[in-house]
Design an enzyme around this catalytic site. Sequence first.
Site, mmCIF file in Angstrom:
data_model
loop_
_atom_site.group_PDB
_atom_site.id
_atom_site.type_symbol
_atom_site.label_atom_id
_atom_site.label_comp_id
_atom_site.label_asym_id
_atom_site.label_seq_id
_atom_site.Cartn_x
_atom_site.Cartn_y
_atom_site.Cartn_z
ATOM 1 N N PRO A 35 0.822 -1.218 0.000
ATOM 2 C CA PRO A 35 0.000 0.000 0.000
ATOM 3 C C PRO A 35 0.853 1.264 0.000
ATOM 4 C CG PRO A 35 -0.019 -1.039 2.161
ATOM 5 C CD PRO A 35 0.694 -1.974 1.241
ATOM 6 N N GLU A 36 0.394 2.242 -0.738
ATOM 7 C CA GLU A 36 1.051 3.541 -0.747
ATOM 8 C C GLU A 36 0.052 4.560 -0.207
ATOM 9 O OE1 GLU A 36 3.229 4.391 -4.361
ATOM 10 O OE2 GLU A 36 3.456 2.262 -4.792
#
Length: 326
Positions: A35-36
């Site tokens: 995840p960013e």
Amino acid sequence: MSAKTIARAGREFYVSAGRFALMVSGTERVIHPMPELPEVETVRRGLEPVMQGARFETVEARRRDLRWPLPADFAARLEGTTVTGIGRRAKYLLVDLSSGEVLLMHLGMSGSFRVTQDGGARVPGKYHHEKPQHATHDHVVFHMSNGAWIAFNDPRRFGSMKLVPRDRLDQEPLLRALGPEPLGNAFDAAMLARACGRKKTSLKAALSDQRVVAGLGNIYVCEALWRARLSPKRRASTIASRSGAPNERARALVEGIRDVLSDAIRAGGSSLRDHKRTDGELGLFQHQFAVYDRAGERCPRPRCGGTIKRIVQTGRSTFFCPVCQR
Ligand SMILES: [Zn+2]
């Protein structure tokens, strides 16, 4: 917000980590990329309606550690406290508690939250309550006073939870080294040029450095560079003049970063809304990327005609168009 409605429908939904995947209970999905910032922001927006103003009634810590050991007396310090706010810094979720502490949570590589309204579990027969296939990796479960159960699921256990006094958040080592928030007011071309001006690394490596700008990872660095028409191989220092002042490239890059993150957050939000509209039946939302994971495909920029190429930089895949990114 829509997520509340989803939970109230008596079904489960996942506020997940990668690529805006919202997963319906019992539906097996692929392992998602790390995840960013936009994914974490989407998770924050999904959790807000079920956490804000609610009290932790019971906290189940089913393991003593995630990436690191859970804090001492973790459950006891949470139980009885009320959530007064839920924020985000880079890829960290910051849950403000009435006790004066902040619950700092990181999704790691595979973390996700699953929200279940208690109708199914506490009133047997009222709703069909499937046993989630991922439940073995539900390491922490929050039982909230509004009836929501929030399970943190993390098969690879790179996620983390920590309790920090609010007035000592400034000194928190996990947060202190982070660079500017890319969607914040402080982040601009001058700041980015200063951070990159003396770097001998590539732009790709510089933008992946959390001290330069916080929250970007492989996907959004590739996408932002494509938007700015800059090659990932270009030296980072070429976005600044000798005196360290920003040039046109720095300005294009800031715009590219802000735009790609804003678009991704908007897409994440709409995935929450779509989920509501289809009453939990549609599980997966795939964000469309311009270059990421598109090696061999035609560059989507009108009249470019280039072909997306994959190279490896500092051990990670980079995707870019060698024709329009210079
Ligand atoms: Zn191109």
